[in-house]
Design an enzyme around this catalytic site. Structure first.
Site, short mmCIF file in Angstrom:
data_model
loop_
_atom_site.label_atom_id
_atom_site.label_comp_id
_atom_site.label_asym_id
_atom_site.label_seq_id
_atom_site.Cartn_x
_atom_site.Cartn_y
_atom_site.Cartn_z
N ASP A 1 56.19 -28.69 15.42
CA ASP A 1 55.71 -28.16 16.70
C ASP A 1 54.57 -29.04 17.17
O ASP A 1 53.82 -29.60 16.36
CB ASP A 1 55.23 -26.72 16.54
N ASP B 1 62.08 -25.22 21.50
CA ASP B 1 61.68 -23.85 21.85
C ASP B 1 61.72 -23.65 23.36
O ASP B 1 62.15 -22.61 23.85
CB ASP B 1 60.28 -23.55 21.33
#
Length: 167
Positions: free
Chosen positions: A111, A127
C-alpha cells in the site's frame, strides 16, 4: 475482449505502482505530495481491508478464489450485457487480482496512497479500482438493472397475449 485487456492493463498499472513504491521507499518511509492532503507512504498489509485479520493472508487468498468461482458460475448463467456492468466488474476483478497477486507472491499487499486530511488507512491502486468498480456496480443495479428486468417482464406479458389488446 476489451474488458479482459482493460483488466490486464489495470493489473499491470497496479503492479507498476507497487514495484515503484518498493524500489523507491523503505517500509513506512513517506513523501508528501500535497501538504495536508496526500502522502506516498510504503506500507505492507498482511491482512485484508483495513488490516483485518492481520497475518492471516491465506484466509483472503481462499476467500478471493471462492468469490471468483461464484462469480464465474453466476455470470455463466447470467451473462453481462450492459457496458456499465462490464466496466464495474473489470475494475473489481483487476483490483482483486492485483491484491491477490501480492498476497500469493509477496506475502503481503503493498500500500502507498495515504490521505492525510482524514484518518484513513493507506491503500493502493488496486483498492481504488475495487472501490470505483463497486460504486459503478451499485449505480448499475439501482438505475439500469431494474430497467432491463422491466423490459423482460413486459416482453413476457406481450408473449402471453393476455395484456395485448390486439389478440
Amino acid at each position: 475482449m476489451f474488458y479482459i485487456f482493460g483488466a490486464i492493463l489495470l493489473f499491470v498499472l497496479d503492479q507498476i505502482t507497487k514495484l515503484l513504491t518498493v524500489k523507491s521507499f523503505n517500509l513506512y518511509e513517506s513523501s508528501t505530495v500535497i501538504k495536508g492532503v496526500l502522502d506516498f507512504t510504503r506500507h505492507h498489509n498482511t491482512g485484508g481491508p483495513w488490516s483485518l485479520f492481520d497475518s492471516h493472508i491465506e484466509v483472503f487468498v481462499i476467500i478471493t478464489f471462492i468469490i471468483f468461482a461464484i462469480e464465474f458460475w453466476y455470470f455463466k448463467k447470467h451473462p453481462m450485457k450492459h457496458n456499465l456492468e462490464k466496466t464495474s466488474m473489470m475494475l473489481i476483478n483487476a483490483g482483486a487480482i492485483g491484491n491477490l497477486f501480492d498476497r500469493i507472491f509477496r506475502g503481503y499487499v503493498v500500500d502507498m496512497i495515504e490521505v492525510t486530511f482524514i484518518d484513513y488507512p493507506v491503500f493502493n491502486f488496486a483498492d481504488c479500482c475495487i472501490v470505483v468498480g463497486c460504486i459503478l456496480l451499485c449505480i448499475y443495479v439501482v438505475f439500469f438493472d431494474k430497467d432491463e428486468k422491466n423490459i423482460k417482464i413486459s416482453e413476457k406479458e406481450n408473449d402471453d397475449g393476455k395484456d395485448n389488446p390486439c389478440v
